[in-house]
Design a protein around this motif. Structure first.
Motif, mmCIF file in Angstrom:
data_model
loop_
_atom_site.group_PDB
_atom_site.id
_atom_site.type_symbol
_atom_site.label_atom_id
_atom_site.label_comp_id
_atom_site.label_asym_id
_atom_site.label_seq_id
_atom_site.Cartn_x
_atom_site.Cartn_y
_atom_site.Cartn_z
ATOM 1 N N CYS A 52 40.855 43.823 44.363
ATOM 2 C CA CYS A 52 40.542 43.973 42.944
ATOM 3 C C CYS A 52 41.227 42.862 42.148
ATOM 4 C CB CYS A 52 41.016 45.342 42.456
ATOM 5 S SG CYS A 52 40.820 45.588 40.679
ATOM 6 N N CYS A 104 38.424 47.276 42.415
ATOM 7 C CA CYS A 104 38.604 48.614 42.974
ATOM 8 C C CYS A 104 37.683 49.560 42.198
ATOM 9 C CB CYS A 104 40.058 49.058 42.851
ATOM 10 S SG CYS A 104 40.575 49.368 41.161
ATOM 11 N N GLN A 141 42.113 42.899 39.239
ATOM 12 C CA GLN A 141 43.073 43.367 38.251
ATOM 13 C C GLN A 141 44.327 43.965 38.871
ATOM 14 O OE1 GLN A 141 41.158 45.645 35.059
ATOM 15 N NE2 GLN A 141 42.671 44.721 33.706
ATOM 16 N N CYS A 142 44.171 44.737 39.938
ATOM 17 C CA CYS A 142 45.342 45.440 40.475
ATOM 18 C C CYS A 142 45.623 45.098 41.946
ATOM 19 C CB CYS A 142 45.164 46.940 40.317
ATOM 20 S SG CYS A 142 43.823 47.584 41.323
ATOM 21 N N HIS A 176 38.860 50.144 38.385
ATOM 22 C CA HIS A 176 38.629 49.067 37.423
ATOM 23 C C HIS A 176 37.147 48.738 37.263
ATOM 24 C CE1 HIS A 176 43.072 48.253 37.736
ATOM 25 N NE2 HIS A 176 42.830 48.369 36.448
HETATM 26 ZN ZN LIG Z 1 41.788 47.623 40.338
#
Ligand SMILES: [Zn+2]
Length: 178
Positions: free
Chosen positions: A18, A51, A20-21, A54
């Motif tokens: 992902c 993911c 973002q994370c 998100h």
């Molecule tokens: Zn994520």
């Protein structure tokens, strides 16, 4: 801070995490950019891995966005029909016979107007009213520049460690990291 990467070509290879994370990616979110090149529109698209959480955030449209989408749809129909009616009137005033070519032109102009208005609302206005979570997921990776002439793509990545992983995955085509 964010990182901008310039790569050769129209694609970016993403590690399967992902953006973002950095949890394992379960879905992709499409980001695109259209540029004019030699009187044509060229669109580059990237499938950005995310993911499930998100991805859901990026896809979620709040009530304001949904309302603006519906307004865009209605105004698009009104504008498209208005343009068609206006042209129809103009041609009939000039005593021009409406042949098949005219009807085809009317359909193209009407559809174009509809699309333009709808696109203005759903693509430009509505996203400004998105929730902060949705905005940050959608903008985790953005295409900030595409040169069709030199075939160079610049992407801005909000998460620096994600950016480093993407830079490594595209090392052979990486032109600039800033
Ligand atoms: Zn994520």
């Amino acid at each position: 801070m964010s990182t901008s990467l310039t790569v050769k070509g129209t694609q970016v290879d993403f590690p399967p995490v992902c953006v973002q994370c950095q949890q394992p990616a379960e879905a992709t979110f499409e980001v695109s950019r259209s540029v004019r090149f030699r009187k044509r529109t060229v669109t580059v698209r990237l499938a950005v891995p995310m993911c499930a959480t998100h991805h859901a955030m990026a896809m979620t449209k709040n009530a304001t966005e949904q309302l603006l989408g519906r307004i865009g749809l209605i105004l698009g129909v009104v504008a498209g029909a208005g343009v068609v009616a206006g042209l129809f009137w103009f041609w009939s005033q000039r005593g021009q016979n409406l042949v098949a070519a005219n009807y085809l032109a009317l359909a193209v102009v009407g559809a174009g107007m509809f699309y333009l208005v709808l696109r203005l609302f759903t693509g430009v206005i509505a996203p400004r009213y998105a929730d902060p979570d949705a905005k940050s997921a959608r903008n985790a990776v953005r295409i900030t520049r595409y040169s069709a002439l030199s075939r160079q793509l610049r992407v801005e990545i909000m998460n620096d460690s994600v950016a480093a992983a993407i830079a490594a995955a595209n090392a052979d085509r990486l032109l600039k990291q800033e």
